[in-house]
Design a protein around this motif. Sequence first.
Motif, PDB file in Angstrom:
ATOM      1  N   VAL A   1       0.824  -1.202   0.000  1.00  0.00           N
ATOM      2  CA  VAL A   1       0.000   0.000   0.000  1.00  0.00           C
ATOM      3  C   VAL A   1       0.858   1.252   0.000  1.00  0.00           C
ATOM      4  O   VAL A   1       0.567   2.223  -0.707  1.00  0.00           O
ATOM      5  CB  VAL A   1      -0.952  -0.003   1.212  1.00  0.00           C
ATOM      6  N   LYS A   2       1.920   1.263   0.795  1.00  0.00           N
ATOM      7  CA  LYS A   2       2.752   2.473   0.857  1.00  0.00           C
ATOM      8  C   LYS A   2       3.386   2.764  -0.482  1.00  0.00           C
ATOM      9  O   LYS A   2       3.431   3.914  -0.948  1.00  0.00           O
ATOM     10  CB  LYS A   2       3.798   2.303   1.958  1.00  0.00           C
TER      11      LYS A   2
ATOM     12  N   PHE B   1      -8.954   5.311  -2.208  1.00  0.00           N
ATOM     13  CA  PHE B   1      -9.108   3.897  -1.863  1.00  0.00           C
ATOM     14  C   PHE B   1      -7.891   3.389  -1.099  1.00  0.00           C
ATOM     15  O   PHE B   1      -8.020   2.693  -0.084  1.00  0.00           O
ATOM     16  CB  PHE B   1      -9.327   3.092  -3.138  1.00  0.00           C
ATOM     17  N   LEU B   2      -6.704   3.741  -1.595  1.00  0.00           N
ATOM     18  CA  LEU B   2      -5.480   3.283  -0.930  1.00  0.00           C
ATOM     19  C   LEU B   2      -5.386   3.852   0.485  1.00  0.00           C
ATOM     20  O   LEU B   2      -4.912   3.174   1.394  1.00  0.00           O
ATOM     21  CB  LEU B   2      -4.257   3.707  -1.739  1.00  0.00           C
ATOM     22  N   ALA B   3      -5.849   5.084   0.632  1.00  0.00           N
ATOM     23  CA  ALA B   3      -5.822   5.666   1.977  1.00  0.00           C
ATOM     24  C   ALA B   3      -6.704   4.850   2.918  1.00  0.00           C
ATOM     25  O   ALA B   3      -6.338   4.566   4.059  1.00  0.00           O
ATOM     26  CB  ALA B   3      -6.283   7.118   1.922  1.00  0.00           C
ATOM     27  N   PHE B   4      -7.859   4.462   2.413  1.00  0.00           N
ATOM     28  CA  PHE B   4      -8.738   3.612   3.211  1.00  0.00           C
ATOM     29  C   PHE B   4      -8.048   2.310   3.583  1.00  0.00           C
ATOM     30  O   PHE B   4      -8.143   1.831   4.708  1.00  0.00           O
ATOM     31  CB  PHE B   4     -10.003   3.259   2.417  1.00  0.00           C
ATOM     32  N   VAL B   5      -7.375   1.728   2.580  1.00  0.00           N
ATOM     33  CA  VAL B   5      -6.737   0.435   2.828  1.00  0.00           C
ATOM     34  C   VAL B   5      -5.668   0.562   3.885  1.00  0.00           C
ATOM     35  O   VAL B   5      -5.550  -0.266   4.787  1.00  0.00           O
ATOM     36  CB  VAL B   5      -6.116  -0.114   1.521  1.00  0.00           C
TER      37      VAL B   5
ATOM     38  N   CYS C   1      -2.062  -1.820 -11.701  1.00  0.00           N
ATOM     39  CA  CYS C   1      -1.771  -3.227 -11.430  1.00  0.00           C
ATOM     40  C   CYS C   1      -1.609  -3.445  -9.935  1.00  0.00           C
ATOM     41  O   CYS C   1      -2.178  -4.370  -9.347  1.00  0.00           O
ATOM     42  CB  CYS C   1      -0.469  -3.560 -12.163  1.00  0.00           C
ATOM     43  N   LEU C   2      -0.838  -2.543  -9.339  1.00  0.00           N
ATOM     44  CA  LEU C   2      -0.590  -2.666  -7.902  1.00  0.00           C
ATOM     45  C   LEU C   2      -1.874  -2.504  -7.105  1.00  0.00           C
ATOM     46  O   LEU C   2      -2.137  -3.233  -6.151  1.00  0.00           O
ATOM     47  CB  LEU C   2       0.439  -1.611  -7.489  1.00  0.00           C
TER      48      LEU C   2
END
Lengths: 500, 556
Positions: free
Chosen positions: B323-324, B349-353, B423-424
């Motif tokens: 995620v980072k 979304f990534l911040a949520f994750v 992709c990530l």
Amino acid sequence: MNFDAWLPLLIVASSLVPGMVIFFLKEGSHVTRTLLNLAGAGVKLILVGVMIWGVFHDHNYETRWTLAPGLDLVLRADTLSVLFVTLSTVLWLVTTVYAIGYLEHSPHRSRFFGFFSLCVSATVGLALAGNLFTFVVFYELLTLVTYPLVAHRGTPDALRGARIYLTYTLIGGALLLAGTVWLYVIAGPTAFVEGGTLSSLPTEYHPQLKVIFLLLMIGLGVKAALVPLHGWLPHAMVAPAPVSALLHAVAVVKAGAFGIVRVVYDVYGVNFTDQLGLLTGLGIAAAITIIYGSVKALSQDNLKKRLAYSTISQVSYIALGTAILGPVGTIGGIVHLVHQGIMKITLFFTAGGYAETLGIHKVSEMNGVGRRMPLTTLAFSVAALGMIGIPPIAGFISKWYLGLGAIEAGMAWWVIPVLITSSLLNAAYFLPILYRAWFCQPAPAWPAEHIPAARHETAGTLLWPPVVTAGLALAAGLFAAAPYSPLEWADLIAQREYGL
Amino acid sequence: MNSALLLLIWLLPLLLATLARQQYARWLLPLAAIPALLAVVALPAGTAVSLPWLLLGSELGIDETGRVFLGFSSLLWLLAAVYIAGSPDTNVDSGRFRVFFLFAMAGNLGLIVAQDMVSFYFGFALMGLSAFGLIAHSLTRRARRAARTYLAWTIAGELMLFTAIVLLATSSGGALTFDAIEDIPRSPLIILLLIAGFGIKLALPLLHWWLPPAYAVTPVAAVAVFSGVMIKAGLLGWLRFLPPGDTIPAGWGTLLILIGAGAIFFGVIAGLRQQRPRLLLGYSSISKMGVLTSGVGAALAFPSAAPGIITALLIYATHHALVKTALFLGLGLVERSGLQLPLLFGLGFLAFVLAGAPLTSGALAKSALSGSLSPSVPVLVTLLAISTLGTTLLMVRFMFLLSTRRRRKIMPLPALPVSAWLCLVVVITVLPFVLTDIDRLMINVIPVSLGLLLGTAVLLLGSGLSPYLIGPRKRAHARTLPLRMRAASSHALQALRTSNDLRLTAWALADTAYKRKSAAWLTWLQHHTDTARRPLTGALWLGIGGWLLSVFISTT
């Protein structure tokens, strides 16, 4: 006499004879001179190869010449001498190639190469010396034949530097001779025997033995540049780069360090030296030298002077390894003999390459040189990182064994901080050079671009020797545990010394 | 075959580095990470090869821990390499950047597959020193200073590690493999050196000073790899050199738990005060490394629970790494191309994750870690909950900082970096569902929602109360939050049209239209969403942090 008795003499002669002949060559006969040089180096290499093979198969190579009753000139091949002879021979070959390129348009090349060959003969002679007397003879010869090399350029600076060098080394030589004579009076002819011969002397001689040890150490310490006997080294930097390279990596400074190793291991015996309480003193002198050399190197802008102080610091690692009781410390000291030689010669080759190609003499002029001379600077970087002790280059292996040995000998509390501080200081004076070379923009013009960039960045004879020696430094570290590496050799020497 | 692959993992990047200065070399970068990826897939755990001739006798191999590390490391190096390959060259020497990138990759992958101390040290030193070249890349004065600071810290850490290794080798009688040193009792000096040496890499508080300057000046793909992958080398070092068991007194475990707790709070509080998204993410990394530190401490303090804790730590490390890195790569895209809707949604979304919202890998990681810690160290479960809350606050601020950036020109998104990033993101989305079932992922609802509430409350309060308490500020630059979002959506609708001019015209049209329509409300909102410069909001964040700390202390 059979071949076994001739071989050591032949090895010395293989550079002595060409040297004598070169003196009488006219200045313009480049081809003959180059041929003689390279032929001599090649023959020596082959002979040394034969000797290595022979020593592994338990041949006994010894040349003995009796000068007077009880006074023998002995050239003998044992494991330690074979190590040093191989180092000298390989590095002499590379340096000869380099010197041919370096002195391309210089005057007095016959004189130079003559004394150059004599210098190597003297080095090989003291490497193969089988007793203290022979060692001292070749040691003094080395002093005499390196003086003209230091003074080669003939400028007032060069002459002054050579005079200072001569003063120091002659006084040191006198003290060494005094110690040797005294030892002969007490103990008779002192042959180099693994484990030393002096421990069998009765105890009333011990005070005399301590003083003799001090005399010997001072005499050897001048060449080995132990503080405070190191004063000649920075002044001797006026010599041409091949001379500096040879002096620092192989001949003079190494001869001093080699002498210290010989005296402690093969004359006194390391256990006996420890009994006399002399080992700690040697260790402290070595430690002081290590730190002092590194600190002085920080303030030098002249590249060769910085490398000179770095040599003072690094050669004392060998003395430190000698001062650490135990096989592991011994291995560290002896293997550093080889590793430091290879790395230091690379550094001096590259320094000379910069001077000859671009007129760079100072660190502050080295901005952006990595772009103009990438291979040379790569070789410099490899050697510098090795000096700092970064794996996988050879310097790491030496530091590893020194550290390990110190802990096993119970001396860790002061040796490890010395090693760490030295690494930090090395990083402090080598990394800025690397940064300048690789990351900074070059000045609008180089100080004096003698060799323009053609197919290669500089002349082949200036380029390939440092690349080869840098590759050797990398290989010595990377394959340290492989058979026939310098490390394995040092291991063998240590085993024989401690009778394991 | 196996041994060849193990060697290639770190040898191929080194070999490719010799070619890296060529023009075509940008396409070699992803190639360098392929052997590592292959090894993860093809080699079973327990593969080992002994190379007695290398260094001082090397052992390479992949055990369970190494497999996990190699898995996420190789994937992330590959994607970062694709990102770099697809980025347009700036006028700075990208050949040199590629050389150092490959060296760092070689060192990182090398230390993961190392099974003996000297090979590990080799990889660690190579990685640490190559990072200097990445940080100093832009050659500005700040970059040089940041690189020098980093170098000094790294060399100090490496020398500490060297001393510890030499001491360990003495105790083990010269044996260098991790198996051989597992049962050796470690003296306090060794443990201290290992904690400090790897702690510098992990940016523990007081050893972290190199991190903010370095993260600010390094090119973003390198920062992504730093924060995602290279920082974890410290964790791997601890797992290898400090095996839980009788060799390490439990007191050190407690010390690590405390340090970790300190790191969590420090990271959150310092991060909340940042005005640059990169530094905020950097401090968030410090906070997450604190979680990992506490986990390692718990494993050392309670060796019987250690295997479960370490497995959970590996899951957590994987989650954080993926995620980072994605956050940084997305941030890089924003920095280059401006905030566009797909980026905004993706980063949101990534911040949520990262915060650990339900149904994400963050939730999985937290539940795994809580589960393994609850039998032995229940206080850490509370700490984890607070960490989740803190991370949520950080992420709210992160999204806020992104949205209120000074408006830059919107550029077209570069294809290759965006595909790598997407992709990530897909991997991150899918990962939790592959690893476990949905029930375990429905946690964290309370901390996350609480964090969201608090975050928005602070933002509104900070912006609303400010004029009354501090006085009206001068009109700032147009910080058009809603305006941006509306313009960005119309912008996305037009994205099918390829012409750049059309896009910019549409933007300009939307700009003037909306401005005319909602001038009064917008100017008020613009004026008051300039909270980045508001001291009151900062004070509110700090207050919340202090409140969290007191809650934590009072519950334990």
